[in-house]
Design a protein around this motif. Sequence first.
Motif, PDB file in Angstrom:
ATOM      1  N   VAL A 238      56.589  64.738  65.443  1.00 29.84           N
ATOM      2  CA  VAL A 238      57.874  65.391  65.746  1.00 29.84           C
ATOM      3  C   VAL A 238      58.041  66.698  64.947  1.00 29.84           C
ATOM      4  O   VAL A 238      57.776  66.751  63.754  1.00 29.84           O
ATOM      5  N   LEU A 239      58.473  67.737  65.669  1.00 31.02           N
ATOM      6  CA  LEU A 239      58.757  69.071  65.140  1.00 31.02           C
ATOM      7  C   LEU A 239      57.527  69.834  64.674  1.00 31.02           C
ATOM      8  O   LEU A 239      57.655  70.828  63.955  1.00 31.02           O
ATOM      9  N   GLU A 240      56.338  69.374  65.064  1.00 29.02           N
ATOM     10  CA  GLU A 240      55.176  70.246  64.852  1.00 29.02           C
ATOM     11  C   GLU A 240      55.366  71.455  65.754  1.00 29.02           C
ATOM     12  O   GLU A 240      55.504  71.314  66.978  1.00 29.02           O
ATOM     13  N   THR A 241      55.406  72.619  65.158  1.00 22.42           N
ATOM     14  CA  THR A 241      55.794  73.843  65.868  1.00 22.42           C
ATOM     15  C   THR A 241      54.737  74.907  65.685  1.00 22.42           C
ATOM     16  O   THR A 241      54.285  75.154  64.564  1.00 22.42           O
ATOM     17  N   PHE A 242      54.342  75.549  66.791  1.00 28.36           N
ATOM     18  CA  PHE A 242      53.272  76.548  66.736  1.00 28.36           C
ATOM     19  C   PHE A 242      53.604  77.739  67.631  1.00 28.36           C
ATOM     20  O   PHE A 242      54.269  77.588  68.664  1.00 28.36           O
ATOM     21  N   LEU A 243      53.126  78.897  67.223  1.00 29.16           N
ATOM     22  CA  LEU A 243      53.253  80.106  68.040  1.00 29.16           C
ATOM     23  C   LEU A 243      52.131  80.112  69.064  1.00 29.16           C
ATOM     24  O   LEU A 243      50.948  80.075  68.706  1.00 29.16           O
ATOM     25  N   GLN A 244      52.494  80.168  70.349  1.00 29.62           N
ATOM     26  CA  GLN A 244      51.510  80.216  71.426  1.00 29.62           C
ATOM     27  C   GLN A 244      51.452  81.643  71.965  1.00 29.62           C
ATOM     28  O   GLN A 244      52.418  82.129  72.552  1.00 29.62           O
ATOM     29  N   ARG A 281      63.766  64.913  58.819  1.00 26.07           N
ATOM     30  CA  ARG A 281      64.950  64.378  59.486  1.00 26.07           C
ATOM     31  C   ARG A 281      64.599  63.374  60.583  1.00 26.07           C
ATOM     32  O   ARG A 281      65.482  62.694  61.122  1.00 26.07           O
ATOM     33  N   PHE A 282      63.320  63.322  60.943  1.00 23.21           N
ATOM     34  CA  PHE A 282      62.924  62.513  62.096  1.00 23.21           C
ATOM     35  C   PHE A 282      61.899  61.449  61.710  1.00 23.21           C
ATOM     36  O   PHE A 282      60.969  61.156  62.453  1.00 23.21           O
ATOM     37  N   ASN A 283      62.099  60.855  60.531  1.00 23.52           N
ATOM     38  CA  ASN A 283      61.255  59.738  60.107  1.00 23.52           C
ATOM     39  C   ASN A 283      61.599  58.482  60.899  1.00 23.52           C
ATOM     40  O   ASN A 283      62.588  58.448  61.642  1.00 23.52           O
ATOM     41  N   TYR A 284      60.779  57.469  60.722  1.00 21.92           N
ATOM     42  CA  TYR A 284      61.023  56.141  61.297  1.00 21.92           C
ATOM     43  C   TYR A 284      61.121  56.178  62.820  1.00 21.92           C
ATOM     44  O   TYR A 284      61.932  55.474  63.437  1.00 21.92           O
ATOM     45  N   GLY A 285      60.291  57.014  63.447  1.00 27.02           N
ATOM     46  CA  GLY A 285      60.190  57.006  64.900  1.00 27.02           C
ATOM     47  C   GLY A 285      61.261  57.775  65.647  1.00 27.02           C
ATOM     48  O   GLY A 285      61.284  57.752  66.881  1.00 27.02           O
ATOM     49  N   GLN A 287      63.110  60.758  67.529  1.00 27.95           N
ATOM     50  CA  GLN A 287      62.622  61.888  68.306  1.00 27.95           C
ATOM     51  C   GLN A 287      63.644  63.028  68.269  1.00 27.95           C
ATOM     52  O   GLN A 287      64.816  62.825  67.959  1.00 27.95           O
ATOM     53  N   ALA A 288      63.151  64.222  68.620  1.00 27.40           N
ATOM     54  CA  ALA A 288      64.017  65.408  68.587  1.00 27.40           C
ATOM     55  C   ALA A 288      64.361  65.900  69.991  1.00 27.40           C
ATOM     56  O   ALA A 288      64.889  66.999  70.144  1.00 27.40           O
ATOM     57  N   ASN A 289      64.071  65.094  71.009  1.00 22.72           N
ATOM     58  CA  ASN A 289      64.270  65.534  72.391  1.00 22.72           C
ATOM     59  C   ASN A 289      65.706  65.991  72.679  1.00 22.72           C
ATOM     60  O   ASN A 289      65.931  66.964  73.395  1.00 22.72           O
ATOM     61  N   LYS A 290      66.684  65.286  72.120  1.00 21.68           N
ATOM     62  CA  LYS A 290      68.078  65.621  72.400  1.00 21.68           C
ATOM     63  C   LYS A 290      68.696  66.539  71.346  1.00 21.68           C
ATOM     64  O   LYS A 290      69.617  67.292  71.639  1.00 21.68           O
ATOM     65  N   THR A 291      68.204  66.471  70.128  1.00 18.73           N
ATOM     66  CA  THR A 291      68.863  67.182  69.022  1.00 18.73           C
ATOM     67  C   THR A 291      68.235  68.532  68.687  1.00 18.73           C
ATOM     68  O   THR A 291      68.825  69.307  67.928  1.00 18.73           O
ATOM     69  N   LEU A 292      67.066  68.854  69.244  1.00 15.46           N
ATOM     70  CA  LEU A 292      66.379  70.100  68.907  1.00 15.46           C
ATOM     71  C   LEU A 292      67.275  71.331  69.079  1.00 15.46           C
ATOM     72  O   LEU A 292      67.302  72.197  68.195  1.00 15.46           O
TER      73      LEU A 292
END
Length: 321
Positions: A238-244, A281-285, A287-292
């Motif tokens: 979760v939240l691994e972020t990269f410039l493409q 902020r996104f430990n224990y499984g 997800q950031a799908n709704k909160t991103l």
Amino acid sequence: MTKKLSELFDVRYGNSLELNRLRRTGPEGIPFISRKMHDNGIAAYVELIDGIEPNPAGELTCAMSGNGVLSTFIQNRPYYTAFHVACLRPRVKLDTQELLYYCVCIRANRYRYSYGRQANRSLREILLPSPEDIPKWVTHAPIGHDERLIDSLLKLSSVSAAEGRTDTVGEQRVAVGELFDVIYGTNLELIRLERDQNGINFVSRTAKNNGVSARVKLISDVEPNPAKVLSVAGGGSVLETFLQLEPFYSGRDLFYLKPKVELNEEELLFYSAVIRANRFRFNYGRQANKTLPFLPIPTRESIPLWVYGGVQRQVDRLFSR
């Protein structure tokens, strides 16, 4: 020491012409300057218009609205302009390199005009370095008309026309969704795709290799995600972020962030690190799908000075070893 733009340049509104009403010609014609961000602002070449004298060569043109707001260029030939383009005539003698320097300094204020703001009324009030404070390398460097090198050198020497920037991250915050369009990716399954070493990147929720799991063949009826965006894993790592920097396909729970204002690559890399720093902020499984979209990040004005030129400094270190 700073001066208002109007103290350094006479500012007047351009011709306000409509390109579709003009007769186009080849490069031998008169440049028609629009609010473009590229090609020196030239949208086309047109024939001389009876009764309308072109603006003189040697001036700067500056877009006052649109996506290219504050895009500023030297015009070395007489020219016409479209709507919302200002013409800047130097009040003091400035050589080509100094004019290029001011082009970059004016453009560095673009962040002030996010979210559709125009510079029609405030352009004259923009603060710029005084001619006495122009760095010596600007006039002595053998750079001719290469504006990109001026831009690079400005960043490397930590010269910035943006007030309030410091060496630390500023305190102002904004939600991810206010600075970026948060868009769900192509949502493809790698197992159903044909791999191809010469194909397109497939970005997944992995934390490695810039998020790229494989290269796959282009699918005729599936438009790739665009280039120069940030890919963000909403699940998995979760939240691994990269410039493409290239168009890409993506797997499940993979979002991409498209800037609502123009951000350079260094600013995008800064935001990728900032978003990734929120992984705790996104430990224990979780997800950031709704909160991103609601994740707080620094405003563009809060980006520290050391971000600018940071990539080039790292390259210099590598080559100096």
